[in-house]
Design a protein around this motif. Structure first.
Motif, short mmCIF file in Angstrom:
data_model
loop_
_atom_site.label_atom_id
_atom_site.label_comp_id
_atom_site.label_asym_id
_atom_site.label_seq_id
_atom_site.Cartn_x
_atom_site.Cartn_y
_atom_site.Cartn_z
N ASP A 124 -33.01 56.13 -32.28
CA ASP A 124 -32.02 55.05 -32.25
C ASP A 124 -31.97 54.32 -33.58
N PHE A 125 -33.14 54.08 -34.17
CA PHE A 125 -33.21 53.40 -35.47
C PHE A 125 -32.51 54.23 -36.54
N ILE A 126 -32.77 55.53 -36.57
CA ILE A 126 -32.16 56.42 -37.56
C ILE A 126 -30.65 56.45 -37.36
N GLU A 127 -30.22 56.53 -36.10
CA GLU A 127 -28.78 56.55 -35.81
C GLU A 127 -28.11 55.25 -36.27
N ALA A 128 -28.74 54.12 -36.00
CA ALA A 128 -28.18 52.82 -36.41
C ALA A 128 -28.12 52.72 -37.93
N TYR A 129 -29.16 53.19 -38.61
CA TYR A 129 -29.20 53.17 -40.07
C TYR A 129 -28.06 54.01 -40.64
N LEU A 130 -27.86 55.21 -40.10
CA LEU A 130 -26.78 56.08 -40.57
C LEU A 130 -25.41 55.49 -40.27
N ARG A 131 -25.25 54.89 -39.09
CA ARG A 131 -23.97 54.28 -38.72
C ARG A 131 -23.65 53.13 -39.66
N GLU A 132 -24.65 52.29 -39.96
CA GLU A 132 -24.45 51.17 -40.88
C GLU A 132 -24.02 51.68 -42.25
N GLY A 133 -24.65 52.75 -42.73
CA GLY A 133 -24.29 53.33 -44.01
C GLY A 133 -22.86 53.84 -44.02
N MET A 134 -22.43 54.48 -42.92
CA MET A 134 -21.05 54.98 -42.85
C MET A 134 -20.05 53.83 -42.83
N ILE A 135 -20.37 52.76 -42.12
CA ILE A 135 -19.49 51.59 -42.09
C ILE A 135 -19.36 51.02 -43.50
N ASN A 136 -20.48 50.89 -44.20
CA ASN A 136 -20.44 50.35 -45.56
C ASN A 136 -19.65 51.25 -46.50
N GLU A 137 -19.81 52.57 -46.37
CA GLU A 137 -19.05 53.51 -47.21
C GLU A 137 -17.55 53.39 -46.94
N ARG A 138 -17.16 53.31 -45.66
CA ARG A 138 -15.74 53.18 -45.31
C ARG A 138 -15.17 51.88 -45.86
N MET A 139 -15.94 50.79 -45.75
CA MET A 139 -15.48 49.50 -46.25
C MET A 139 -15.29 49.56 -47.77
N GLU A 140 -16.25 50.14 -48.47
CA GLU A 140 -16.14 50.26 -49.92
C GLU A 140 -14.92 51.10 -50.31
N PHE A 141 -14.67 52.19 -49.58
CA PHE A 141 -13.51 53.04 -49.85
C PHE A 141 -12.22 52.25 -49.66
N LYS A 142 -12.13 51.50 -48.56
CA LYS A 142 -10.91 50.71 -48.29
C LYS A 142 -10.71 49.62 -49.35
N ILE A 143 -11.79 48.98 -49.77
CA ILE A 143 -11.68 47.95 -50.81
C ILE A 143 -11.19 48.58 -52.11
N ASN A 144 -11.76 49.73 -52.46
CA ASN A 144 -11.34 50.39 -53.71
C ASN A 144 -9.87 50.82 -53.64
N GLN A 145 -9.40 51.26 -52.47
CA GLN A 145 -7.99 51.59 -52.31
C GLN A 145 -7.13 50.34 -52.50
N ALA A 146 -7.55 49.25 -51.88
CA ALA A 146 -6.79 48.00 -51.97
C ALA A 146 -6.75 47.47 -53.39
N LYS A 147 -7.82 47.68 -54.16
CA LYS A 147 -7.88 47.20 -55.54
C LYS A 147 -6.79 47.85 -56.41
#
Length: 168
Positions: A124-147
């Protein structure tokens, strides 16, 4: 080898956050406190913490997991929680804790001693860690697109009210 090393004592903690609309308005603090106390009353009356957290918590990192933060260590959570979490017994529910942007409620689910962690226990910890990383990557991608089409400034907050972190 199918195992991880836990270097220090940790806690599996469940967390509920009720945010305050306007931190400068005492009435908003009181309204948020009423909501966190109502959540606490439901848990004390026998409802599962995780069910109440899914419904009530405004901690976007943990609400969908029933508030779960596995393997929490000292110094990685807001100070108001850090100060008391190791004093709670497993199963014990905290009083409402006033943070910088809202009220917290925590329950220690389990104490974990240093040593080897089997994969099944860490899944569960590993899954949560990976999910958090994917959320952060998607957010960074969207911010870079918006920039590309907007002028965006990002300010890093050092506020206490950062969601509980996983250990990176």
């Amino acid at each position: 080898a199918g195992q991880l090393q836990r270097l220090e004592p940790t806690l599996d903690v469940a967390h509920i956050l009720v945010r305050v609309e306007d931190v400068n308005e005492e009435g908003d603090w009181e309204a948020a406190r009423d909501r966190i106390e109502a959540a606490r009353d439901r848990i004390e009356a026998g409802e599962a913490f995780e069910d109440v957290a899914r419904e009530v918590s405004e901690d976007y990192m943990s609400a969908d997991r029933g508030g779960l933060y596995p393997e929490s260590t000292r110094g990685r959570v807001p100070a108001v929680i850090d100060n008391i979490m190791f004093d709670l017994e497993p199963g014990e529910l905290s009083e409402p804790l006033r943070g910088q942007a809202g009220w917290h409620l925590i329950q220690v689910l389990r104490r974990n001693e240093p040593g080897l962690i089997q994969f099944e226990e860490a899944r569960d910890f590993i899954e949560a860690y990976l999910r958090e990383g994917m959320i952060n990557e998607r957010m960074e991608f969207k911010i870079n697109q918006a920039k590309l089409v907007m002028n965006i400034d990002i300010y890093e907050s050092q506020a206490e009210e950062v969601p509980l972190e996983h250990h990176h």
